[in-house]
Design an enzyme around this catalytic site. Structure first.
Site, short mmCIF file in Angstrom:
data_model
loop_
_atom_site.label_atom_id
_atom_site.label_comp_id
_atom_site.label_asym_id
_atom_site.label_seq_id
_atom_site.Cartn_x
_atom_site.Cartn_y
_atom_site.Cartn_z
N LYS A 1 7.39 3.60 11.75
CA LYS A 1 6.80 4.99 10.91
C LYS A 1 6.17 5.49 12.17
O LYS A 1 6.59 6.97 11.82
CB LYS A 1 5.70 4.23 9.89
CG LYS A 1 4.67 5.76 10.05
CD LYS A 1 3.55 4.97 8.34
CE LYS A 1 2.63 5.69 8.51
NZ LYS A 1 1.63 5.75 7.63
N TYR B 1 -8.16 0.46 11.05
CA TYR B 1 -7.61 -0.76 10.82
C TYR B 1 -8.46 -2.44 10.90
O TYR B 1 -8.23 -3.03 10.23
CB TYR B 1 -6.12 -0.99 10.98
CG TYR B 1 -5.23 0.11 10.22
CD1 TYR B 1 -4.37 -1.07 8.52
CD2 TYR B 1 -5.09 1.09 10.36
CE1 TYR B 1 -3.44 -0.01 8.18
CE2 TYR B 1 -4.27 2.05 9.73
CZ TYR B 1 -3.70 1.76 8.58
OH TYR B 1 -2.45 2.30 8.02
N HIS C 1 -0.76 -2.61 0.73
CA HIS C 1 -1.32 -2.39 2.32
C HIS C 1 -2.20 -2.74 3.07
O HIS C 1 -3.10 -3.15 4.35
CB HIS C 1 -1.50 -1.30 2.49
CG HIS C 1 -1.29 0.11 3.77
ND1 HIS C 1 -0.16 -0.57 4.02
CD2 HIS C 1 -2.29 0.49 4.82
CE1 HIS C 1 -0.68 0.32 5.88
NE2 HIS C 1 -1.53 1.18 5.80
N ARG D 1 -2.28 -5.32 6.03
CA ARG D 1 -2.40 -5.09 7.35
C ARG D 1 -3.59 -4.66 7.87
O ARG D 1 -3.77 -5.10 8.82
CB ARG D 1 -1.53 -3.76 7.69
CG ARG D 1 -1.44 -3.15 8.42
CD ARG D 1 -0.61 -2.01 8.47
NE ARG D 1 -0.38 -1.15 10.15
CZ ARG D 1 0.08 -1.30 10.97
NH1 ARG D 1 0.76 -2.69 10.90
NH2 ARG D 1 0.59 -0.12 11.83
N ARG E 1 3.91 -3.25 8.82
CA ARG E 1 4.14 -2.60 7.23
C ARG E 1 4.82 -2.99 6.45
O ARG E 1 5.58 -3.46 6.77
CB ARG E 1 3.87 -0.98 8.17
CG ARG E 1 3.09 -0.62 8.60
CD ARG E 1 3.50 1.26 9.13
NE ARG E 1 2.63 1.85 9.91
CZ ARG E 1 3.01 1.43 11.70
NH1 ARG E 1 4.02 0.95 12.31
NH2 ARG E 1 1.84 1.76 12.38
N HIS F 1 -0.16 0.20 16.81
CA HIS F 1 -0.42 1.55 16.24
C HIS F 1 -0.59 2.67 17.49
O HIS F 1 -0.84 1.31 19.21
CB HIS F 1 -2.16 1.23 16.35
CG HIS F 1 -2.60 1.01 14.76
ND1 HIS F 1 -2.86 -1.01 14.52
CD2 HIS F 1 -2.10 1.50 13.79
CE1 HIS F 1 -2.86 -0.73 13.60
NE2 HIS F 1 -2.97 0.37 13.03
#
Length: 328
Positions: A225, A315, A280, A283, A200, A306
């Protein structure tokens, strides 16, 4: 209330009892030390009670958001984005309303207005998720058990398809050439690492040399995150990019903020005449490439960080042409 008692050993045990807290105790050889510790501990617990008091039944959404910001958001890996979301809500007329007076209809109206203004469905979803969690924290942690979460009273509207933008043919090379022409080696390395590691934006900007082992090809992220540390394997391309940029024994790899990388990437994107590409999205590109290389779900999640396979799926956007090649 403090109590000092003599134990069978002849030592002095200080016990501090304050309503709402479990009893706290400590044993000392001297009576005076026990008295001093008890007085200090009472003051310390008193300050904590003043800092985290039970919320008033008439607390407004704005007051709740301010408290949530400091007690909850500040501890999250993605605190910066949530702070901005909270600041947006603090300017909203609903922030002056009491929590107990806010209804599902109020949030439904907010959703409709934001979508009509052209806000992205996921942006609106995150705004509502924030308010929902504020209510849950108020119910479970602040003593407002009587509250009803208005988010649960809303109809679950379909919020639209997830973003599926990936790099198109020639875009990566164009970005690299633009960085070279501007002498922006820092952005070039950041883009390469984003595509090669699926880190990220905040993770890249927090990367430090002392946590990076180029020989073992590993980069450790103590804070992410989702709150869990992660060690990311580095491809040969990622290692080459880092070698070209340093390396150093200690210190920040990029020494820049998250806002810097966003602005720098927008300049590069616009300089290359690339439409609708965000940092982003790299990613998305990285995770999708992992699957195209044959990684399974658990392996890809180990790299990307994740926590749920459902989020990982959001994603992942595979190129059908790559699938055709594998079909034979």
């Amino acid at each position: 209330m403090a109590t000092i008692r003599i134990r069978k050993s002849g030592r002095f045990q200080a016990i501090v009892r304050i309503v709402g807290f479990p009893a706290d105790s400590h044993t000392f050889d001297k009576y005076g030390d026990a008295v001093m510790w008890a007085a200090f501990r009472e003051r310390e617990l008193g300050k904590l009670i003043e800092r985290f008091p039970p919320a008033s039944p008439d607390i407004t959404l704005g007051q709740a958001l301010e408290r949530y910001k400091h007690e909850v958001s500040a501890l999250k890996g993605g605190w910066l984005q949530e702070f901005k979301r909270i600041d947006c809500w603090l300017r909203h007329p609903l922030s002056k309303r009491r929590l107990k007076d806010i209804t599902g209809a109020d949030l439904s109206q907010h959703r409709s207005i934001r979508l009509a203004l052209g806000k992205k469905p996921n942006t609106v979803r995150l705004e509502l998720a924030l308010i929902s969690h504020v209510f849950e924290v108020a119910r479970t942690d602040w003593g407002l058990e009587f509250l009803t979460n208005p988010r649960k009273a809303m109809r679950r509207a379909k919020m639209g398809a997830t973003r599926d933008r990936r790099l198109r043919k020639g875009e990566f090379d164009a970005l690299m050439q633009w960085c070279d022409s501007k002498g922006n080696r820092r952005l070039k390395v950041a883009v390469i690492l984003a595509v090669e590691t699926s880190m990220r934006r905040g993770e890249l900007m927090s990367l430090r040399w002392e946590h990076t082992d180029l020989f073992e090809r590993l980069a450790h992220l103590p804070e992410t995150k989702n709150g869990s540390p992660r060690t990311v394997p580095l491809s040969t391309a990622a290692v080459a990019a880092l070698v070209s940029f340093g390396p150093h024994k200690t210190g920040s790899v990029f020494d820049r903020s998250e806002d810097w990388i966003t602005k720098a990437f927008i300049d590069a994107r616009n300089g290359c005449n690339i439409d609708n590409l965000r940092f982003h999205d790299l990613r998305h590109e990285a995770v999708s490439r992992l699957f195209e290389k044959g990684f399974n779900m658990m392996e890809a999640a180990t790299v990307s960080g994740h926590k749920t396979l459902q989020m990982l799926k959001r994603y992942t956007h595979l190129d059908p042409r790559k699938l055709v090649e594998r079909l034979g």
